[in-house]
Design an enzyme around this catalytic site. Sequence first.
Site, short mmCIF file in Angstrom:
data_model
loop_
_atom_site.label_atom_id
_atom_site.label_comp_id
_atom_site.label_asym_id
_atom_site.label_seq_id
_atom_site.Cartn_x
_atom_site.Cartn_y
_atom_site.Cartn_z
N SER A 169 5.39 28.16 54.67
CA SER A 169 5.09 27.94 56.08
C SER A 169 6.10 26.97 56.70
O SER A 169 7.30 27.17 56.59
CB SER A 169 3.65 27.42 56.19
OG SER A 169 3.23 27.39 57.52
N ARG A 181 -8.30 21.96 64.19
CA ARG A 181 -8.30 22.42 62.81
C ARG A 181 -9.10 23.71 62.64
O ARG A 181 -8.71 24.60 61.89
CB ARG A 181 -8.86 21.32 61.90
CG ARG A 181 -8.84 21.67 60.43
CD ARG A 181 -7.44 21.95 59.95
NE ARG A 181 -7.37 22.00 58.49
CZ ARG A 181 -6.27 22.21 57.81
NH1 ARG A 181 -5.12 22.38 58.46
NH2 ARG A 181 -6.26 22.24 56.50
N ASP A 227 -0.82 38.08 55.81
CA ASP A 227 -0.49 36.91 56.63
C ASP A 227 -0.16 37.39 58.04
O ASP A 227 0.89 37.99 58.27
CB ASP A 227 0.70 36.18 56.00
CG ASP A 227 1.06 34.90 56.73
OD1 ASP A 227 0.50 34.63 57.82
OD2 ASP A 227 1.92 34.16 56.22
N HIS A 248 -2.37 33.69 55.60
CA HIS A 248 -1.30 32.71 55.53
C HIS A 248 -1.50 31.74 54.36
O HIS A 248 -0.55 31.29 53.74
CB HIS A 248 -1.23 31.95 56.86
CG HIS A 248 -0.05 31.05 56.98
ND1 HIS A 248 1.24 31.50 56.85
CD2 HIS A 248 0.03 29.72 57.21
CE1 HIS A 248 2.07 30.48 57.01
NE2 HIS A 248 1.37 29.39 57.22
N ASP A 249 -2.76 31.44 54.08
CA ASP A 249 -3.07 30.51 52.99
C ASP A 249 -2.71 31.06 51.61
O ASP A 249 -2.78 30.32 50.62
CB ASP A 249 -4.57 30.17 53.01
CG ASP A 249 -4.84 28.87 53.75
OD1 ASP A 249 -3.87 28.21 54.17
OD2 ASP A 249 -6.03 28.51 53.89
#
Lengths: 376, 203
Positions: free
Chosen positions: A153, A223, A320, A353-354
């Site tokens: 990222s 968040r 992602d 994405h994680d």
Amino acid sequence: MPGQSVGVVTSQRAHFDQPLQLRSGGVLPAYDLVYETYGTLNAAKSNAILVCHALSGHHHVAGHYADAPGNIGWWDNIIGPGRPLDTDRYFIVGLNNPGGCHGSTGPSSVNPATGKPWGADFPIVAVSDWVEAQARLADRLGIDAWAAVIGGSLGGMQALRWTISQPERVRHAVIIASAPKLSAQNIAFNDVARQAILTDPDFHGGNYYEHNTRPVRGLRLARMLGHITYLSDDQMGEKFGRELRNGSFGFDFDVEFEVESYLRYQGDKFAGYFDANTYLLMTKALDYFDPARLDGGDLTKAMGRSNPNTGFLIASFTTDWRFTPARSKEIVAALLANNRNVSYAEIDLNFGHDSFLMDDAHYHGVVDAYLRNIKL
Amino acid sequence: MTHTLGRPDFDIIAGWIEPGHRVLDLGCGDGTLLKHLIDTRGVHGVGVEIDDANILAAIKNGINVLQGNLEKGLDEFTDQSFDHVVLSRTLQTVRHTEGILREMLRVGREAVISFPNFAYWKNLRSVLDGRMPVSEDLPFQWYDSPNVRFFTLLDFEALCAQMGLIIRERHVLDEGGNMVGNSDERELNFLGSLAVYRLTQAR
């Protein structure tokens, strides 16, 4: 993956008196960097790997502290003896970037000029500034060139920037789940997150420290929003579906669906320890990142500034949607057009994405295979 | 007869590639051919592969390999950026035959293609006996085959003519990997199990 954790680690602090001239025009007159190292630097100093952190990351990349066994590094699963970032072979360095909130100089640090926390006066930092700070840490550690710079990222953006800003000092770049610049949608998400913080009444123009408060509500929302973009739709569906905590509709605004419970928990946890000003800075660094900008937007020309001998491993994840495989392929195409040595893996993992933080045999196998071929 | 890396077509392909050439290997598998070309001819090689296990194996082999699907074209490559674009024993697995041939000659000066010849006499005999062929060069059962296109030397050459592609060289091999000699076209089509072509196009 086989292999072990690095076990007990300690963090270190380095002070720098030489001012850091920033991309924004600002200056950090002096600063501290906290960092951790794992493994041993060899005599030739040719086995060092720099791990760059993403938006909420820091220097505690692997292992745990003797007095806090539960505080495990954020990328522990890839680092250690026998793991892809093999500490029997490599000397691994992780640091907290300037502007951070985990010990390196940032908005919550005391500004020596005023004796008060920097707060809103902390200058905007760019990815290229982090690379400069990291290069000075490399100087301090006696590392002329990294065997590899690796990151996911925003961390991958730093690895990419290294190859352009310091082409002689990076022999390999491993750029995972990253992009050559943010899309309008990416920036839009970041701005909503920033607005949540900036409009929190407890923000006080960034100087909330002196009001003995923190913009917890805004940071929590930021968040929660970010978290949605890190996961895939499928994964959220599998994990939470439409499950209700109490089995039936309550017809009110309390936590009902499991996904709400999860997001609120993540938001609360994050807002409890992270600094809102750092969050603002990190998202701006993401928005501004565009190494091709100085070459008229021509990424091929920008990547032409990299060293012809630098090798690249680019990896993306099929699920992602924040930084899609197509974004990684832009980097690949620019490298190919410059005849650079590049490999590209598109990894089928279901964590959005994680995924880059997950322990997956194929994903880690690819990184492991690439790194083991590096000649030390 | 022994062949480089156990693949007779690799010997022929390697013979066409000069030191320092830029080579793109489509469907590069574990990168065996590219590694051989890099080690023996000092080429700059890049492979494209779709399969996870092959990506991992090629990276282990130290090859520049890109994960991608040939059916979607070669967008990441610029025009004429390679001397040779190799497609070994893969054309029969690609649905967009014309598309991939055009793309190969867009990004490369020459296309080097090997493929199993469906008209090889043993294959024909198998079909006459009522069963789909399984042979050295067509090693899959019909229900478990990556192949989606079944064609012959003559079919391929007719397509090349139709597309205006120029055949610079052709080698035809039997099942043992031995070169099939000076036969006429129909005989070659009958005796050849594997064909290797070197194509270009007028520019």
